[in-house]
Enzyme design. Structure first.
Site, PDB file in Angstrom:
ATOM      1  N   GLU A 125       0.826  -1.220   0.000  1.00 60.24           N
ATOM      2  CA  GLU A 125       0.000   0.000   0.000  1.00 60.24           C
ATOM      3  C   GLU A 125       0.849   1.254   0.000  1.00 60.24           C
ATOM      4  O   GLU A 125       0.811   2.031   0.955  1.00 60.24           O
ATOM      5  CB  GLU A 125      -0.846   0.054   1.270  1.00 60.24           C
ATOM      6  N   ARG A 154       4.476  19.621   6.484  1.00 60.03           N
ATOM      7  CA  ARG A 154       5.464  18.592   6.825  1.00 60.03           C
ATOM      8  C   ARG A 154       6.708  19.138   7.545  1.00 60.03           C
ATOM      9  O   ARG A 154       7.153  18.531   8.516  1.00 60.03           O
ATOM     10  CB  ARG A 154       5.860  17.785   5.584  1.00 60.03           C
ATOM     11  N   CYS A 211       0.963  33.331  11.310  1.00 59.00           N
ATOM     12  CA  CYS A 211       1.416  33.930  12.575  1.00 59.00           C
ATOM     13  C   CYS A 211       1.836  32.858  13.571  1.00 59.00           C
ATOM     14  O   CYS A 211       1.187  32.673  14.612  1.00 59.00           O
ATOM     15  CB  CYS A 211       0.309  34.780  13.159  1.00 59.00           C
TER      16      CYS A 211
HETATM   17  N1  LLP Z   1      -1.004   1.930   4.696  1.00 62.31           N
HETATM   18  C1  LLP Z   1      -1.414   2.424   5.892  1.00 62.31           C
HETATM   19  C2  LLP Z   1      -2.185   1.563   6.784  1.00 62.31           C
HETATM   20  C3  LLP Z   1      -1.058   3.733   6.272  1.00 62.31           C
HETATM   21  O1  LLP Z   1      -1.446   4.204   7.446  1.00 62.31           O
HETATM   22  C4  LLP Z   1      -0.298   4.542   5.373  1.00 62.31           C
HETATM   23  C5  LLP Z   1       0.075   5.914   5.727  1.00 62.31           C
HETATM   24  C6  LLP Z   1       0.088   3.992   4.137  1.00 62.31           C
HETATM   25  C7  LLP Z   1      -0.287   2.685   3.840  1.00 62.31           C
HETATM   26  C8  LLP Z   1       0.892   4.765   3.132  1.00 62.31           C
HETATM   27  O2  LLP Z   1       2.139   5.156   3.615  1.00 62.31           O
HETATM   28  P1  LLP Z   1       3.219   5.810   2.634  1.00 62.31           P
HETATM   29  O3  LLP Z   1       3.637   4.750   1.657  1.00 62.31           O
HETATM   30  O4  LLP Z   1       2.580   6.943   1.921  1.00 62.31           O
HETATM   31  O5  LLP Z   1       4.319   6.255   3.515  1.00 62.31           O
HETATM   32  N2  LLP Z   1       1.696  12.616   6.779  1.00 62.31           N
HETATM   33  C9  LLP Z   1       2.917  11.841   6.874  1.00 62.31           C
HETATM   34  C10 LLP Z   1       2.731  10.407   6.445  1.00 62.31           C
HETATM   35  C11 LLP Z   1       1.629   9.711   7.197  1.00 62.31           C
HETATM   36  C12 LLP Z   1       1.324   8.347   6.673  1.00 62.31           C
HETATM   37  C13 LLP Z   1       0.043   7.831   7.208  1.00 62.31           C
HETATM   38  N3  LLP Z   1      -0.232   6.481   6.820  1.00 62.31           N
HETATM   39  C14 LLP Z   1       4.006  12.556   6.088  1.00 62.31           C
HETATM   40  O6  LLP Z   1       3.723  13.591   5.486  1.00 62.31           O
HETATM   41  O7  LLP Z   1       5.142  12.118   6.089  1.00 62.31           O
END
Ligand code: LLP
Length: 451
Positions: free
Chosen positions: A290, A329, A372
């Site tokens: 995923e 981020r 701000c």
């Molecule tokens: N599967 C599940 C169960 C997840 O919770 C997530 C991401 C993914 C797959 C996908 O993860 P990826 O391959 O995109 O890393 N906002 C944070 C990242 C939070 C990810 C949340 N869950 C950032 O900007 O680094």
């Protein structure tokens, strides 16, 4: 390779010069490259083949419908975590069987749509007939209990993967660590077999497999091998107890290259897991991954215009129209994003994306936004070519968790989104107007509270 390159000193997305986009739609703007998405996805697909896995795009990374549609056309399944995301996956043309969902009612009934007939304006009809999603991931025993009750109430069968907490350290930022036992995610290994026992004869739920997701921006491959070993040992135990395990969802979190050379390739991630699962894949095990970031991070930049330069006693501030409301981020995770002017002299062509580059005539500055708060920054202590008011900056690797985590803080409308494909640029998400921001507060609605 990711769809963005300098040509004669001007940054292009595909064949489109970024200054032309800023001129046409203003800033801040998220700009994605369709070719960047295609090339990241095709590399991922090739890696998936080596491990016998199918990628389901974690659309929370960049949920725009046009991006989902493109990835769908390229063959991605979807990984969704809410009724809203489910709707997007479906509007993007994904058949319900190819959606992995962490959530319940909408997924099960296949009849519920928050859009109702409005779905037709997105080119989708037949809400009644769309059917339940292919696979539901559950995180806790009580969620499973609720799922079983709803499935019985609706008279609908569901295939379920149980999310395991493998207690593996992904060695990433603590806010995106999900695989340790102190994290809220997943079910401890020793609690899993009793759950399979309890639902062995459930008339509606079929517990078909295990799910694991250890975190995001995981820049080493060992934690994946460790987590895979943990779930495989659990699969052995479950099979010995007479449960058939047909699906393994190995999650996402593969690190994208925010800084050149810092992240393993898709092939390296695949190679860490492939030998461990090969035998079971050959026996017919269905494997899912995923990823979000690995596909999208580098396929998008945030385009921002310098509003002011301020020379403080100890620091030089470059104040932009994008800030923590546009890209949270850096403020939230102290995340690194390479930032460089859109128009440069030849000697400033960046040889790589890194915090400090060995080039002449760079100026150290803090690149900040209009909000701000002192957390409102895009970069601290960054050496960049000198810029002046009105210049454009590109914030690289902003294609994942950029737009999806924007806010209206300080009453800024959300930015416009543009996708380029070859020489063509298309607005795929309009800039949010102040009128739209204020619309939901137009008239206070009195509540009939009955007391
Ligand atoms: N599967 C599940 C169960 C997840 O919770 C997530 C991401 C993914 C797959 C996908 O993860 P990826 O391959 O995109 O890393 N906002 C944070 C990242 C939070 C990810 C949340 N869950 C950032 O900007 O680094």
């Amino acid at each position: 390779m990711d769809g963005f390159e300098y040509r004669n000193g001007v940054l292009h997305a595909g064949d489109v010069p970024l200054p032309a986009i800023a001129e046409a739609v203003g800033t801040p703007a998220y700009v994605y490259s369709a070719d960047g998405i295609r090339s990241a996805f095709s590399r991922l697909m090739a890696a998936c083949e080596t491990m016998g896995a199918k990628p389901h795009y974690a659309l929370k990374a960049s949920p725009n419908l046009h991006i989902c549609r493109l990835l769908r056309e390229l063959g991605a399944g979807m990984d969704v975590v809410s009724g809203g995301e489910l709707e997007r996956a479906w509007l993007a043309g994904t058949p319900m069987e190819e959606i992995v969902f962490a959530g319940v009612r909408a997924a099960l009934s296949g009849r519920f749509s928050p859009l109702g007939t409005a779905a037709e304006s997105f080119g989708r009809s037949g809400i009644e007939a769309r059917g339940p999603v292919g696979l539901i991931n559950v995180e806790s025993p009580s969620e499973l209990e609720r799922l079983s009750a709803i499935a019985a109430e609706l008279g609908v069968g569901a295939q379920v993967c149980v999310r395991v907490n493998p207690n593996v350290d992904p060695k990433t930022h603590e806010y995106v660590t999900t695989g340790k036992d102190r994290n809220k995610f997943g079910i401890d290994v020793d609690q899993v077999p009793p759950l399979f026992e309890r639902y062995r004869d459930d008339p509606y739920l079929e517990l078909v497999g295990l799910h694991v997701h250890i975190g995001s921006s995981v820049r080493q491959t060992d934690p994946y091998a460790d987590a895979t070993r943990v779930v495989l040992a659990l699969v052995d135990d479950l099979e010995a107890a007479g449960h058939a395990i047909a699906v393994l969802d190995l999650g996402g979190g593969w690190g994208a290259e925010y800084e050149s050379g810092e992240a393993p390739s898709v092939d390296a991630y695949a190679a860490a897991m492939a030998p461990l699962i090969a035998e079971r894949v050959a026996q017919g095990l269905r494997v899912i991954i995923e990823p979000g970031k690995k596909i999208m991070a580098n396929a998008g930049v945030l385009l921002t215009r310098v509003q002011h330069i301020k020379q403080g006693r100890t620091r030089r501030f470059v104040i932009c129209d994008a800030g923590m409301q546009t890209l949270i981020r850096p403020a939230l995770y102290k995340a690194f994003h390479f930032i460089w002017p859109v128009q440069i002299e030849a000697q400033h062509l960046p040889p790589k994306r890194a915090e400090h580059l060995d080039l002449e005539d760079l100026v150290r500055c803090d690149i900040v936004g209009p909000i701000c708060e002192s957390a409102d920054f895009l970069a601290h202590d960054r050496d960049i070519p000198e810029v002046k008011r009105g210049d454009l900056l590109a914030v690289f690797s902003a294609g994942a968790y950029g737009m999806s985590m924007t806010s209206n803080y300080n009453d800024h409308g959300r930015p416009v989104e543009v996708m380029t494909d070859g020489g063509k640029a298309t607005v795929i998400g309009e800039r949010q107007t102040l009128a739209a921001v204020l619309e939901r507060e137009r008239e206070g609605r009195g509540l009939e509270l009955g007391w």
